[in-house]
Design an enzyme around this catalytic site. Structure first.
Site, PDB file in Angstrom:
ATOM      1  N   ALA A  58       0.742  -1.315  -0.143  1.00  0.00           N
ATOM      2  CA  ALA A  58      -0.190  -0.418  -0.113  1.00  0.00           C
ATOM      3  C   ALA A  58       0.493   0.840  -0.090  1.00  0.00           C
ATOM      4  CB  ALA A  58      -1.008   0.179   1.366  1.00  0.00           C
ATOM      5  N   GLU A  79       9.572   3.430   5.704  1.00  0.00           N
ATOM      6  CA  GLU A  79       9.930   2.268   6.320  1.00  0.00           C
ATOM      7  C   GLU A  79      10.552   1.525   7.329  1.00  0.00           C
ATOM      8  OE1 GLU A  79       9.554  -1.760   5.789  1.00  0.00           O
ATOM      9  OE2 GLU A  79       8.102  -0.017   4.733  1.00  0.00           O
ATOM     10  N   ALA A  80      10.216   0.400   7.738  1.00  0.00           N
ATOM     11  CA  ALA A  80      11.289   0.167   8.971  1.00  0.00           C
ATOM     12  C   ALA A  80      11.877  -0.844   8.882  1.00  0.00           C
ATOM     13  CB  ALA A  80      10.022  -0.101   9.858  1.00  0.00           C
ATOM     14  N   HIS A 136      -2.538 -13.580   5.247  1.00  0.00           N
ATOM     15  CA  HIS A 136      -3.639 -13.370   4.602  1.00  0.00           C
ATOM     16  C   HIS A 136      -4.286 -11.949   5.751  1.00  0.00           C
ATOM     17  CE1 HIS A 136      -4.159 -15.997   0.745  1.00  0.00           C
ATOM     18  NE2 HIS A 136      -2.862 -15.126   0.631  1.00  0.00           N
TER      19      HIS A 136
END
Length: 556
Positions: A33, A53-54, A488
Site C-alpha cells: 500500500a 519504512e522500517a 493473509h
C-alpha cells in the site's frame, strides 16, 4: 533497546527529539500500500511526500528470484518474524506469522499470486460501509487501471498499468493430473480466476515479469524515486503518531539510534499493514483503554476495535506420497537436479527457480448450500513437514486448502510501548463450530479429489493428516495439527459506517474521531476477501490515494 514511553516524553520535554522537517503527507510503511500511495500522492508536484519504512531496500537477489521466498520468509533481513500466541485451535501450537520488513513489504516475500477475490466480497463491503464506491462494479475499474495483463485488455482486464500479471513459466505433470482429478470430481476448469467468480480449477497467474518477482516497489516506487517532491527513508522504526488534541500532526520515529519527529501538514497515512497499523495506533494512545492504561500509555481515543476483527486464511496442508511421476522433491534432493534448475533459470528465466510456491489453484464449495466458493486450494509439486524444513526425500505433492470466509476472529495487541517489542498476535483459528465443520469438509473434499481415476496410476498415499482421522471431530483436530497461516491477515482497523462504533475508519479510510489521520492498507477490510489479499491491497491503496487527493482539493 529503544527508550520507554516515559523516557520518550521526557526527551521531548528536554528537546532531545530531533526535528526531521515537515511534509504535506507522511506515509508510514513502504509495503504494498505504501508504494502505491507514494507514487500516486507525489503525482501532484505541488505537494511533498515522505515515505517511512522500517525495513531496508529491496536489493537482495533472493527477493527477486521467485523461489527465493524460501529464504525471505523467516529471515529478519526481510521479515518481521512474528509468531502467534499458542493457539487452542491449532492444538496449542504457536506458528510463524511472516510480514514483510523491506521495501515492497509482503509483495517482496509472498507467493506472487494475482487474485482479486469475488464480486460478492466487495458488494458486502459496500453494504457494511453504506458506500457504493466499494462495490464490485466500482472497484473493478480500479483493478483494471493498475493492471498490465499478459493476455491483453478486455472488459475485465487492463494493460499499461504498473502491476504486471503473467502466466507461470513451467508446468508439472503431477499438477495437471490433479486438475484432471478435480474435474472428474465435478469442479470445472477455468482460465481466469479474476472475473468476479473464481470457481474452478486452473493455473494461478502471478505478479512476475519474465521470470522475476514483480513486487510493489518495482512496480510503483522505483519508477518515481527521483521525483523531487518524494523522500523515501528506510530503517525508520515507527514509534507513534503525534497528536495535538484531536488532530494528527506527524510521526515520531527512530533512525540510526536517534529519535526524530516529522510533521505532516495535510495528513498522516498509516500503511503499515494489519499488524503494524493497529500497533502504531495503540502506541499512540488510540485503542482499547484498558490495554493502554495497563501499559502506561495515555488514552487519547478509546477505541476497543483497534486490533480486533483479525481475520486470516488458515491453510490445511494435506500431503500425498506418489510413485512414478516427478515432483520437486526428487529434483531438489539431487545435485544434478539442482544444477539443471540453476542452468535453466540462468539461461531462460524458467523452470523451478521461477515458480511461485503454488502453480495450481482450485476454488470450490464446502457444501452445496454455500452461495459461492468458500474453499481455495494451493496445490504444490513438493512437500515438507513445516516451513523452513528441507523437502521430503520421497516424491509427493501438497494440496493446501483454506476456508475463504472464516467466522473466527482474533486480535493484535501491543505488549508494551516499546516499538521494538513484537505485538501479541492471537488469530483465533478454528474457534467456531462453523470453521471446524468446514475444515472437516475441506479435508474430505481433498481426499475425494485424490481418489479420482486421474491420480490412481501414481498410487497416492496420504502422509498428512493421515487416514486415521475420519469423524468430524477427528478431522477438526487433525486440521489443528496440520493448519498454518497462508499469510493473509486483514481487518484490524476495519472500515464501516461513520457512526459504527465498531469501525476504526470510515469508508474514506479516515480514523474516526480524529483529524488528519487515515489508515490505507489491508487492515481496513471489514471482511476478508475470498482469495489472496495482496492485489486487493493495491486496489485499496489506489482508492485511498484518490480519496486523499480529492479531499485536499476540496479543502483547498
Amino acid at each position: 533497546m529503544v527508550a520507554s514511553r516515559d523516557q520518550n516524553n521526557a526527551q521531548e520535554e528536554e528537546g532531545r527529539v530531533k526535528a526531521y522537517g515537515s511534509f504535506d503527507y507522511v506515509i508510514v510503511g513502504g509495503g504494498t500500500a505504501g508504494c502505491v500511495l507514494a507514487n500516486r500522492l507525489s503525482q501532484d508536484p505541488d505537494v511533498s511526500v515522505l515515505l517511512l519504512e522500517a525495513g531496508g531496500r529491496d536489493n537482495w537477489h533472493w527477493i527477486h528470484i521467485p523461489v527465493g521466498y524460501l529464504y525471505c520468509i523467516g529471515n529478519p533481513r526481510t521479515d518481521w518474524c512474528y509468531r502467534t500466541e499458542a493457539e487452542p485451535g491449532l492444538n496449542g501450537r504457536s506458528i510463524l506469522y511472516a510480514r514483510g520488513r523491506v521495501l515492497g513489504g509482503c509483495s517482496s516475500i509472498n507467493a506472487m499470486i494475482y487474485m482479486r477475490g469475488q464480486a460478492h466480497d466487495y458488494d458486502e463491503w459496500a453494504r457494511i460501509t453504506g458506500d457504493d464506491g466499494w462495490a464490485w462494479d466500482n472497484v473493478l475499474p480500479v483493478f483494471r487501471d493498475s493492471e498490465d495483463y499478459w493476455r491483453g485488455a478486455d472488459e475485465m482486464h487492463g494493460v499499461g498499468g504498473e502491476w504486471r500479471v503473467e502466466q507461470q513459466r513451467l508446468r508439472w505433470d503431477i499438477l495437471d493430473r490433479f486438475a484432471d482429478a478435480a474435474e472428474q470430481a465435478g469442479i470445472p476448469r477455468t482460465e481466469d480466476f479474476n472475473r468476479g467468480n473464481n470457481a474452478g480449477v486452473g493455473r494461478f497467474e502471478v505478479n512476475q515479469r519474465r521470470g522475476l518477482r514483480w513486487n510493489a516497489s518495482k512496480a510503483f516506487l522505483r519508477p518515481v524515486m527521483r521525483r523531487s517532491n518524494l523522500t523515501v527513508v528506510t530503517d525508520a522504526l515507527i514509534d507513534r503518531v503525534s497528536l495535538d488534541g484531536r488532530r494528527a500532526t506527524g510521526i515520531t520515529f527512530y533512525l540510526g539510534g536517534e529519535q526524530y519527529r516529522v510533521d505532516a501538514r495535510v495528513e498522516t497515512v498509516l500503511a503499515a499493514g494489519s499488524i503494524g497499523s493497529p500497533a502504531i495506533l495503540q502506541r499512540s494512545g488510540v485503542g482499547p483503554a484498558a490495554l493502554l492504561q495497563e501499559l502506561g500509555i495515555q488514552v487519547r481515543q478509546d477505541m476497543a476495535s483497534v486490533g480486533g476483527n483479525l481475520q486470516d486464511h488458515l491453510q490445511l496442508r494435506a500431503i500425498f506420497r506418489v510413485q512414478g511421476i516427478h515432483t520437486l522433491n526428487q529434483m531438489a534432493n539431487s545435485l544434478l537436479g539442482k544444477a539443471r534448475m540453476g542452468l535453466e533459470y540462468a539461461l531462460f528465466r524458467s523452470g523451478p527457480l521461477s515458480m511461485a510456491p503454488s502453480q495450481l489453484g482450485l476454488f470450490a464449495k464446502s457444501d452445496d448450500a454455500v452461495p459461492t466458493p468458500d474453499l481455495e486450494y494451493h496445490v504444490q509439486p513438493l512437500s515438507l513437514d513445516k516451513f523452513g524444513d528441507p523437502l521430503h526425500d520421497f516424491p509427493a505433492f501438497t494440496a493446501s486448502v483454506c476456508h475463504l470466509r472464516p467466522s473466527s476472529r482474533g486480535t493484535v495487541q501491543i505488549r508494551s510501548a516499546d516499538p521494538e517489542a513484537a505485538p501479541r498476535i492471537a488469530p483465533g483459528y478454528l474457534s467456531t463450530d462453523e470453521d471446524r465443520l468446514v475444515a472437516a469438509r475441506a479435508i474430505r473434499l481433498t481426499r475425494r479429489i485424490v481418489s479420482m481415476p486421474a491420480l490412481q496410476p501414481y498410487s497416492p498415499e496420504e502422509y498428512l493428516p493421515g487416514p486415521q482421522a475420519q469423524t468430524d471431530e477427528e478431522l477438526a483436530r487433525a486440521a489443528g495439527d496440520i493448519g498454518t497461516t497462508i499469510f493473509h491477515p486483514v481487518g484490524t482497523c476495519r472500515m464501516g459506517h461513520a457512526d459504527d462504533p465498531e469501525a476504526v475508519v470510515d469508508s474514506r479510510l479516515r480514523v474516526r474521531g480524529l483529524e488528519g489521520l487515515r489508515v490505507v492498507d489491508a487492515s481496513i477490510m471489514p471482511t476478508i476477501t475470498s482469495g489472496n489479499t495482496n492485489s486487493p491491497t493495491v486496489m485499496i491503496a489506489e482508492r485511498g490515494a484518490r480519496m486523499i487527493r480529492e479531499d485536499r482539493k476540496t479543502a483547498g
